[in-house]
Design an enzyme around this catalytic site. Structure first.
Site, PDB file in Angstrom:
ATOM      1  N   HIS A  87      18.966  48.310  76.539  1.00 57.61           N
ATOM      2  CA  HIS A  87      18.500  47.285  75.587  1.00 57.61           C
ATOM      3  C   HIS A  87      19.254  47.328  74.262  1.00 57.61           C
ATOM      4  CE1 HIS A  87      14.898  45.779  77.769  1.00 57.61           C
ATOM      5  NE2 HIS A  87      15.124  46.887  78.445  1.00 57.61           N
TER       6      HIS A  87
ATOM      7  N   ASP B 204      22.590  45.108  66.499  1.00 57.79           N
ATOM      8  CA  ASP B 204      21.366  44.885  67.263  1.00 57.79           C
ATOM      9  C   ASP B 204      21.755  44.527  68.692  1.00 57.79           C
ATOM     10  OD1 ASP B 204      18.662  44.639  67.682  1.00 57.79           O
ATOM     11  OD2 ASP B 204      18.322  43.352  65.945  1.00 57.79           O
TER      12      ASP B 204
HETATM   13  C1  GDG Z   1      15.230  46.473  71.179  1.00 52.75           C
HETATM   14  C2  GDG Z   1      16.654  46.239  70.703  1.00 52.75           C
HETATM   15  C3  GDG Z   1      16.639  44.021  71.845  1.00 52.75           C
HETATM   16  C4  GDG Z   1       7.954  42.196  65.495  1.00 52.75           C
HETATM   17  N1  GDG Z   1       7.066  42.236  64.505  1.00 52.75           N
HETATM   18  C5  GDG Z   1       5.867  41.988  65.050  1.00 52.75           C
HETATM   19  C6  GDG Z   1       6.030  41.771  66.397  1.00 52.75           C
HETATM   20  N2  GDG Z   1       7.334  41.905  66.672  1.00 52.75           N
HETATM   21  C7  GDG Z   1       7.948  41.728  67.985  1.00 52.75           C
HETATM   22  C8  GDG Z   1       8.837  40.519  67.989  1.00 52.75           C
HETATM   23  C9  GDG Z   1       9.850  40.880  69.066  1.00 52.75           C
HETATM   24  C10 GDG Z   1       9.895  42.394  69.047  1.00 52.75           C
HETATM   25  O1  GDG Z   1       8.788  42.833  68.280  1.00 52.75           O
HETATM   26  C11 GDG Z   1      11.159  42.922  68.355  1.00 52.75           C
HETATM   27  O2  GDG Z   1      12.220  42.792  69.241  1.00 52.75           O
HETATM   28  P1  GDG Z   1      13.735  42.809  68.761  1.00 52.75           P
HETATM   29  O3  GDG Z   1      14.570  42.357  69.883  1.00 52.75           O
HETATM   30  O4  GDG Z   1      13.870  41.940  67.574  1.00 52.75           O
HETATM   31  O5  GDG Z   1      14.072  44.306  68.310  1.00 52.75           O
HETATM   32  P2  GDG Z   1      13.814  45.843  68.808  1.00 52.75           P
HETATM   33  O6  GDG Z   1      12.392  46.233  68.667  1.00 52.75           O
HETATM   34  O7  GDG Z   1      14.755  46.670  68.015  1.00 52.75           O
HETATM   35  O8  GDG Z   1      14.194  45.884  70.363  1.00 52.75           O
HETATM   36  C12 GDG Z   1      16.914  44.755  70.530  1.00 52.75           C
HETATM   37  C13 GDG Z   1      15.268  44.386  72.395  1.00 52.75           C
HETATM   38  O9  GDG Z   1      15.105  45.799  72.478  1.00 52.75           O
HETATM   39  C14 GDG Z   1      15.064  43.793  73.785  1.00 52.75           C
HETATM   40  O10 GDG Z   1      16.036  44.217  74.670  1.00 52.75           O
HETATM   41  O11 GDG Z   1      16.661  42.632  71.584  1.00 52.75           O
HETATM   42  O12 GDG Z   1      18.248  44.546  70.144  1.00 52.75           O
HETATM   43  O13 GDG Z   1      16.908  46.948  69.493  1.00 52.75           O
HETATM   44  O14 GDG Z   1       9.417  40.441  70.326  1.00 52.75           O
HETATM   45  O15 GDG Z   1       8.065  39.412  68.283  1.00 52.75           O
HETATM   46  N3  GDG Z   1       5.011  41.464  67.218  1.00 52.75           N
HETATM   47  C15 GDG Z   1       3.776  41.391  66.669  1.00 52.75           C
HETATM   48  N4  GDG Z   1       3.552  41.625  65.365  1.00 52.75           N
HETATM   49  C16 GDG Z   1       4.542  41.925  64.513  1.00 52.75           C
HETATM   50  O16 GDG Z   1       4.317  42.146  63.329  1.00 52.75           O
HETATM   51  N5  GDG Z   1       2.754  41.060  67.467  1.00 52.75           N
END
Ligand code: GDG
Length: 731
Positions: free
Chosen positions: A168, A375
């Site tokens: 990921h 990212d």
């Molecule tokens: C890793 C990789 C890759 C965020 N704040 C809240 C909340 N979120 C949810 C978002 C989103 C998820 O968390 C964050 O996903 P990201 O992709 O932006 O980032 P990482 O956590 O670093 O994830 C990344 C991912 O894996 C998937 O392969 O894209 O690059 O680092 O879904 O919606 N959800 C809630 N409250 C919040 O305050 N409910």
């Protein structure tokens, strides 16, 4: 019985809390869990992972209760970890070594053999739990950087299991990856998979390059061929549950939330920033860019608010708690600098928000500012686009996030370029509605088509398919029924000719050629083979006479050196097979010498009838450029000299066209009335030998690649087993 689909990730998508001796189970609805939910209809599925509650706090009975409940109600299976294991494997190796290094934060990276020990140990612990339920034909999908050793552990025990691995986070360029002292083990671990998936083409390219440089395995069309298996590497950009985000703004709870925020913010423009509080996300740089924007465009003071949600993350790792302090200070400084009565420039929320809250923010913000320094993908950017009901809004996204490769209509910025980000904010706030809608529409269509369900099903489909390709190749393998016939023909026969290549066939390839000398096991196998009076055993190799004499002359073998230039029938005397001239060497040698000078760590080997340029120790990319140059250079020269150019394993060999393994094999076959002929080889120089053998001969290629040979075997390990079976069949 349904085929089992086993998912493995560091954390189970369930939170367990103890309350008055009872356990509460709350499933989380993350992207991964949603994407995989559709499989429960077609597969018996089971999810393995750490349940998030430390083993020390649980009695044996507690563990049993948790396990039963997880299995029965959540199709999940716990891997219990102690406090110390979490500290060393998760906070330690995963998040202080792999996470920073793979995100190009070299100076944040710890290299600690103690945490590495625990990383191995916990991967093994996952394996120990998995073997309780895995069957050979199951599909196993392993997720992410915490479990990179697991594919190999499973493959070694269950060679027929279909194993997929998805990373990921970014896979860094070789220049970064090579810093890792455990780079070899990590790659070998991942290569236990049949399919390896990444978010973007760049990550896959970096991975293939590291595999080639560290382990020496070549790749063709994103397929890595080891001597035992082929492994597919492919790109699967992760999607989101599009409909969920697109429909949420119509929900009454979300609508109510929107009107509350609107009441507070009045007619202000909103810029949204959402991430876990992580140094890779570029939060400080983003805040400083917003500061710069307000300085450059003071007309926006009082008219625009940055809503910054930072979700607490990995708080037990120092770098994260330090970052929290810096973010707090920076927000304080900006707010102190610009705030007016009734207006605060940065609304800072350090907590996780409930979904309806998140959705309200997505659907009402004018601009989303997503500027990570690195990212893997970034799902926040996608969720923002999906939530734009009226198709208005602008996404500003970092070039360093995987999502930038997919969403070309977003405004892209360099996350280190504060001036550039400040300008992008200004452009975004002034973009015409038509342009906003045009861009969002295109992105929405793409995200809807490629949602998380499609992502998951494509991965599983491709995993099945990879296996089918392997199976097609395996049809050529000596299958069991065939083997019975083969063994009985061997037993029946009176005069047998056994032609065996040496390197890659009887021994595996070694970094140094001298390390390939026969070990005890091989010596015994050859001894047993030649002790049977009916066998004529020939080692037919590209090696020089001295090495073969030194290693093998004590055995009653026939030795063929330099691809058929020399033969030794009694362990003593070598005869040249043809009357060959070697004057050509004086013309070719100087050319090879210039290539040695121009390509560090390459060298020339001079054999009696050939010259060889070896490049196995050189930088592989550089050497392959030089290799092509040398080949085209040689082609111009050899045409008039009756010479051939052979490309072997990291070598180019120049020799007379009259020498090849085909000619000598033909000669040997014609010398007696053999009723059983077998030839085994792995290199393309062995193809000449396979091509000249009579129809009834058993020709066997080592490695799963197409060949003129009739059959294949996986590896030299299997060759040895086969030879052992032959000798014991006759006892
Ligand atoms: C890793 C990789 C890759 C965020 N704040 C809240 C909340 N979120 C949810 C978002 C989103 C998820 O968390 C964050 O996903 P990201 O992709 O932006 O980032 P990482 O956590 O670093 O994830 C990344 C991912 O894996 C998937 O392969 O894209 O690059 O680092 O879904 O919606 N959800 C809630 N409250 C919040 O305050 N409910």
């Amino acid at each position: 019985m349904k085929q089992k689909l086993i998912l493995v990730s560091n954390r189970l998508p369930i939170t367990i809390e103890k309350e008055n001796n009872n356990f509460n189970f709350t499933p989380s609805v993350g992207g991964l869990a949603t994407g995989l939910s559709s499989f429960s209809k077609t597969h018996e599925s089971l999810w393995f992972g750490f349940p998030g509650i430390n083993a020390e706090n649980l009695t044996t009975d507690d563990k049993k209760i948790i396990k039963d409940r997880l299995i029965n109600d959540f199709k999940s299976y716990p891997v219990f970890l102690t406090n110390n294991e979490v500290k060393m494997y998760y906070n330690g190796f995963s998040n202080k070594t792999i996470w920073p290094l793979f995100h190009y934060f070299q100076v944040y990276t710890d290299y600690d053999s103690e945490t590495w020990k625990y990383y191995k140990l916990v991967n093994e612990k996952f394996f120990d739990e998995l073997i309780r339920v895995v069957n050979n034909g199951d599909i196993i999908w392993i997720h992410d950087y915490q479990l990179m050793l697991l594919p190999k552990l499973i493959k070694d025990k269950f060679p027929e299991a279909r194993i997929g691995f998805f990373l990921h986070i970014p896979f860094p360029s070789y220049e970064i990856f090579r810093l890792l002292p455990w780079r070899k083990e990590i790659l070998e671990g991942i290569l236990g998979s049949d399919l390896v998936g990444f978010h973007t083409f760049s990550y896959a390219r970096h991975f293939l390059s590291s595999v080639q440089r560290v382990l020496g395995y070549e790749h063709i069309f994103n397929q890595i061929n080891t001597s035992e298996r082929s492994i597919k590497v492919d790109i699967f950009p992760m999607g989101i549950d599009y409909d969920k985000f697109a429909n949420a703004p119509k929900d009454s709870k979300v609508k109510r939330e929107i009107s509350i925020i609107q009441r507070d913010l009045k007619k202000q423009k909103i810029i949204l920033s959402i991430d876990r509080l992580d140094y890779t996300k570029g939060i400080i740089q983003r805040l400083e860019s917003f500061d710069l924007f307000l300085t450059k465009y003071p007309e926006y003071i009082g008219k625009v608010t940055l809503i910054m949600v930072a979700v607490p993350s990995r708080t037990k790792v120092d770098r994260y708690s330090n970052l929290k302090n810096i973010v707090d200070e920076t927000v304080g400084r900006i707010n102190g600098k610009y705030s007016q009565i009734g207006w605060t420039p940065v609304w800072y929320l350090y907590r996780s928000l409930p979904f309806y809250n998140l959705s309200a923010l997505y659907s009402m913000s004018d601009v989303a500012l997503v500027t990570p320094l690195r990212d893997g993908m970034n799902l926040v950017a996608k969720e923002y686009i999906a939530s734009r009901l009226n198709k208005k809004g602008v996404l500003i996204v970092s070039e360093m996030a995987g999502v930038a490769e997919e969403l070309g209509e977003a405004m892209s910025v360099n996350p280190n370029d504060k001036e550039g980000i400040a300008e992008a904010i200004y452009t975004a706030l002034n973009m015409s509605i038509e342009e906003q809608q045009h861009r969002i529409k295109l992105m929405q269509e793409r995200l809807k088509r490629n949602d998380v369900f499609k992502w998951a099903s494509q991965f599983i489909e491709r995993l099945q398919n990879t296996k089918n390709i392997q199976e097609k190749l395996m049809v050529r393998i000596l299958i069991n029924e065939m083997k019975d016939l083969f063994l009985s023909n061997y037993k029946k026969s009176q005069k047998r000719l056994i032609l065996l290549d040496y390197d890659g066939t009887l021994v595996s390839f070694k970094q140094k050629p001298e390390d390939a000398k026969p070990d005890k096991d091989l010596y015994k196998i050859l001894e047993d083979l030649v002790s049977d009076q009916n066998n004529k055993v020939v080692i037919i190799s590209g090696r020089d006479r001295d090495t073969l004499t030194h290693w093998l002359s004590k055995l009653n073998l026939t030795l063929v050196a330099e691809h058929g230039a020399w033969i030794n029938r009694d362990g003593k005397k070598w005869e040249a097979l043809t009357d060959l001239t070697t004057n050509w060497k004086d013309e070719i040698r100087p050319l090879l010498e210039t290539y040695v000078d121009r390509t560090p760590r390459t060298f020339i080997e001079e054999k009696e009838f050939s010259l060889v340029w070896h490049y196995r120790n050189a930088d592989i990319d550089f050497a392959s450029i030089r290799q092509k140059e040398l080949k085209s250079h040689l082609l111009d020269i050899v045409a008039n000299l009756n010479l051939g150019i052979m490309e072997g394993n990291k070598v180019i060999e120049i020799k007379s066209l009259d020498i090849n393994k085909g000619k000598i094999s033909q000669k040997l076959v014609g010398e007696d009335n053999y009723d059983f002929i077998m030839a085994i080889g792995d290199d393309w120089t062995d193809e000449d030998m396979f091509a000249t053998l009579p129809e009834e001969a058993y020709s066997i290629k080592v490695g799963l690649v197409n060949s003129k040979a009739k059959y294949n075997l996986y590896s030299n390990k299997e060759v040895r087993e086969l030879l052992k079976e032959l000798t014991s069949a006759n006892k």
